[in-house]
Motif scaffolding. Sequence first.
Motif, mmCIF file in Angstrom:
data_model
loop_
_atom_site.group_PDB
_atom_site.id
_atom_site.type_symbol
_atom_site.label_atom_id
_atom_site.label_comp_id
_atom_site.label_asym_id
_atom_site.label_seq_id
_atom_site.Cartn_x
_atom_site.Cartn_y
_atom_site.Cartn_z
ATOM 1 N N PRO A 111 0.804 -1.226 0.000
ATOM 2 C CA PRO A 111 0.000 0.000 0.000
ATOM 3 C C PRO A 111 0.836 1.275 0.000
ATOM 4 C CG PRO A 111 -0.924 -1.599 1.515
ATOM 5 C CD PRO A 111 0.406 -2.142 1.084
ATOM 6 N N ILE A 112 2.029 1.234 0.589
ATOM 7 C CA ILE A 112 2.888 2.419 0.607
ATOM 8 C C ILE A 112 3.395 2.713 -0.797
ATOM 9 C CG2 ILE A 112 4.983 3.428 1.594
ATOM 10 C CD1 ILE A 112 4.606 1.567 4.004
ATOM 11 N N VAL A 113 3.776 1.684 -1.539
ATOM 12 C CA VAL A 113 4.194 1.877 -2.923
ATOM 13 C C VAL A 113 3.004 2.331 -3.768
ATOM 14 C CG1 VAL A 113 5.229 0.786 -4.950
ATOM 15 C CG2 VAL A 113 6.000 0.137 -2.658
ATOM 16 N N GLU A 114 1.869 1.709 -3.575
ATOM 17 C CA GLU A 114 0.681 2.072 -4.352
ATOM 18 C C GLU A 114 0.228 3.500 -4.066
ATOM 19 O OE1 GLU A 114 -1.070 -2.512 -4.561
ATOM 20 O OE2 GLU A 114 -1.608 -1.165 -2.905
ATOM 21 N N ALA A 115 0.600 4.023 -2.892
ATOM 22 C CA ALA A 115 0.240 5.403 -2.540
ATOM 23 C C ALA A 115 1.221 6.419 -3.115
ATOM 24 C CB ALA A 115 0.174 5.556 -1.027
ATOM 25 N N GLY A 116 2.311 5.937 -3.754
ATOM 26 C CA GLY A 116 3.200 6.875 -4.420
ATOM 27 C C GLY A 116 4.675 6.699 -4.182
ATOM 28 N N GLY A 194 15.212 11.935 -7.511
ATOM 29 C CA GLY A 194 13.953 12.389 -6.921
ATOM 30 C C GLY A 194 13.029 11.281 -6.453
ATOM 31 N N ALA A 195 13.578 10.096 -6.201
ATOM 32 C CA ALA A 195 12.732 8.984 -5.758
ATOM 33 C C ALA A 195 12.016 9.330 -4.463
ATOM 34 C CB ALA A 195 13.585 7.729 -5.560
ATOM 35 N N ARG A 196 10.771 8.888 -4.379
ATOM 36 C CA ARG A 196 9.994 9.013 -3.140
ATOM 37 C C ARG A 196 10.311 7.773 -2.308
ATOM 38 N NH1 ARG A 196 4.848 9.817 -6.875
ATOM 39 N NH2 ARG A 196 6.171 8.301 -7.945
ATOM 40 N N VAL A 197 10.908 7.996 -1.149
ATOM 41 C CA VAL A 197 11.456 6.892 -0.361
ATOM 42 C C VAL A 197 10.774 6.790 0.998
ATOM 43 C CG1 VAL A 197 13.705 6.936 -1.502
ATOM 44 C CG2 VAL A 197 13.307 8.412 0.470
ATOM 45 N N ALA A 198 10.753 5.569 1.531
ATOM 46 C CA ALA A 198 10.147 5.328 2.841
ATOM 47 C C ALA A 198 10.700 4.032 3.412
ATOM 48 C CB ALA A 198 8.623 5.243 2.726
ATOM 49 N N ASN A 199 10.631 3.921 4.711
ATOM 50 C CA ASN A 199 10.961 2.684 5.415
ATOM 51 C C ASN A 199 9.903 2.427 6.474
ATOM 52 O OD1 ASN A 199 13.408 1.293 4.599
ATOM 53 N ND2 ASN A 199 14.574 3.087 5.267
ATOM 54 N N VAL A 200 9.627 1.164 6.700
ATOM 55 C CA VAL A 200 8.790 0.742 7.816
ATOM 56 C C VAL A 200 9.732 0.272 8.919
ATOM 57 C CG1 VAL A 200 7.014 -0.882 8.579
ATOM 58 C CG2 VAL A 200 6.955 0.032 6.237
ATOM 59 N N ALA A 201 9.610 0.856 10.100
ATOM 60 C CA ALA A 201 10.519 0.475 11.185
ATOM 61 C C ALA A 201 10.321 -0.971 11.606
ATOM 62 C CB ALA A 201 10.320 1.402 12.378
ATOM 63 N N GLU A 202 9.111 -1.471 11.523
ATOM 64 C CA GLU A 202 8.823 -2.841 11.944
ATOM 65 C C GLU A 202 9.634 -3.838 11.129
ATOM 66 O OE1 GLU A 202 5.088 -6.029 12.108
ATOM 67 O OE2 GLU A 202 4.825 -4.058 11.185
#
Length: 279
Positions: A111-116, A194-202
């Motif tokens: 869902p995080i990737v699908e959100a952008g 310009g990649a939109r990046v994120a990590n899940v701490a879990e």
Amino acid sequence: MSEPFTLLLPVWAGDRPDFLAAAFRSSVDDQHRRPDEVVIVRDGPVGSVLAAALDELAASSPVPVRIVALERNGGLGPALDAGLAAAGHDIVARMDADDVSEPHRFAVQLPIVEAGADLVGSGLIEFADDAAVEVGRRIPPTSPEEIRARSRFADPFNHPTVVLRRSLVQQVGGYGDFALMEDYLLWARMIMAGARVANVAEPLVRYRIGAGAYARRGGLGQLRAELRLQRRFHAMGFTTPAQALRNVVVRGGYRLVPESLRRLAYRRVVAVHRPRATP
């Protein structure tokens, strides 16, 4: 809206069939949200037992499996690029042949990737022989700002945990053939693009550490790769001269200290990210 995704799993002659089966089952059969296909890259010839395990997994899989057979062992970067080229979907999830995914891994990350987002990783738990027995964990930075800041000094993603957009990976040149550091170099190029990046701490992946894990993080081979990487970062403008010098001293020194000190430094500094205190 849900999008289909590919699980990308490289295999080489040194992988154990039982570890491979556990990695595959945990990332396909046991997932709350299963991949829509699996691309297994066979990086060079493998023995008959491992080949039979690959055939059995493909035949019994609940989702389609494509095996990309490379004639020779060319290393992780080229193998992953071959797998990306064969993938049928733009969203691609990474998995190694000796790790274990948590059952809700993809239900959390997709869902995080699908959100952008273009690149999403997670924390991981390290284990030795029994996946249920934790011996350590790596918690990455989670906010885009922290990820970008940390990336100038340390790898901000746990590579076996990532889910990414293939289109952007290929746009910046893919993994390439940069042994030992291909993932970190790729993240840098993606961030600069310009990649939109994120990590899940879990922790969503259980990462197998074998004998000699800390020894492999040091030595002249690792030092040479580190110096090559820092030269590349500076040349492409990813790091300033001061940052490059700091990295050569700190990260290069880490490769040369005795294994006992490297283990201590890894546990206290490298493995667990400590978010900056808010003012």
